[in-house]
Design an enzyme around this catalytic site. Structure first.
Site, short mmCIF file in Angstrom:
data_model
loop_
_atom_site.label_atom_id
_atom_site.label_comp_id
_atom_site.label_asym_id
_atom_site.label_seq_id
_atom_site.Cartn_x
_atom_site.Cartn_y
_atom_site.Cartn_z
N HIS A 12 0.85 -1.22 0.00
CA HIS A 12 0.00 0.00 0.00
C HIS A 12 0.87 1.25 0.00
CE1 HIS A 12 -3.18 2.82 1.40
NE2 HIS A 12 -3.99 1.95 0.83
N ILE A 36 1.92 4.70 1.60
CA ILE A 36 1.16 5.55 2.53
C ILE A 36 0.43 4.66 3.52
CG2 ILE A 36 0.87 7.48 0.90
CD1 ILE A 36 -2.00 6.55 0.46
N GLU A 84 -8.42 2.98 12.92
CA GLU A 84 -8.18 1.96 13.95
C GLU A 84 -7.34 2.53 15.08
OE1 GLU A 84 -8.07 -1.58 16.12
OE2 GLU A 84 -9.40 -1.04 14.47
N GLY A 97 -5.93 4.48 5.27
CA GLY A 97 -6.86 5.25 6.09
C GLY A 97 -7.51 4.42 7.19
N VAL A 98 -7.82 3.16 6.91
CA VAL A 98 -8.44 2.32 7.92
C VAL A 98 -7.52 2.10 9.12
CG1 VAL A 98 -10.02 1.18 6.33
CG2 VAL A 98 -7.78 0.18 6.75
#
Length: 141
Positions: free
Chosen positions: A49, A55, A63, A58-59
């Protein structure tokens, strides 16, 4: 009150590679605090990723906000044995800036309200230049 990584493990069940808070400063027990994480360049998710432009997903940021909330709330329990704070929902998530390898992020979490055992939080994440990288509202029980 500052809590280190080993102390965090007493409050939430997460472990490497899915523990995304290195330390936490509880500013108001059960209600408010700041989690801290340095995303080093060897994090497992950077490999995919994305290989040419890594980067933080986003999850993972959401979290980390939820884990910070879990630490803040769990610290208010008389005994954390057999108790966990579980993520229920997320809303109003916005991703403002990418988080890159070696970025240090602070996760600011504030309890908006509590009804019985359900907590509603607002969370914002900032990089070391104090630029907001993401924000969200979420619930947990």
């Amino acid at each position: 009150m500052k809590i280190n990584l080993e102390q965090i493990k007493n409050f939430i069940p997460h472990r490497d590679p899915f523990l995304f808070v290195d330390s936490c400063e509880i500013t108001e027990i059960g209600n408010k605090g700041i989690g801290y994480k340095s995303f080093n360049n060897s994090e497992y998710f950077f490999k995919g990723h994305f290989p040419d432009m890594p980067i933080v997903p986003g999850v993972i940021l959401i979290e980390a906000l939820a884990q910070t909330a879990g630490i803040i709330v769990s610290h208010s329990f008389e005994s954390t044995k057999n108790k966990s704070v579980l993520f229920m929902s997320v809303s109003k998530a916005k991703f403002r800036k990418p988080v890159l390898p070696n970025d240090e992020i602070s996760f600011h979490v504030n309890c908006l309200n509590k009804v019985k055992s359900v907590y509603k939080f607002n969370g914002e994440a900032f990089n070391s230049e104090n630029v907001k990288v993401c924000e969200s509202e979420f619930t947990a029980m």
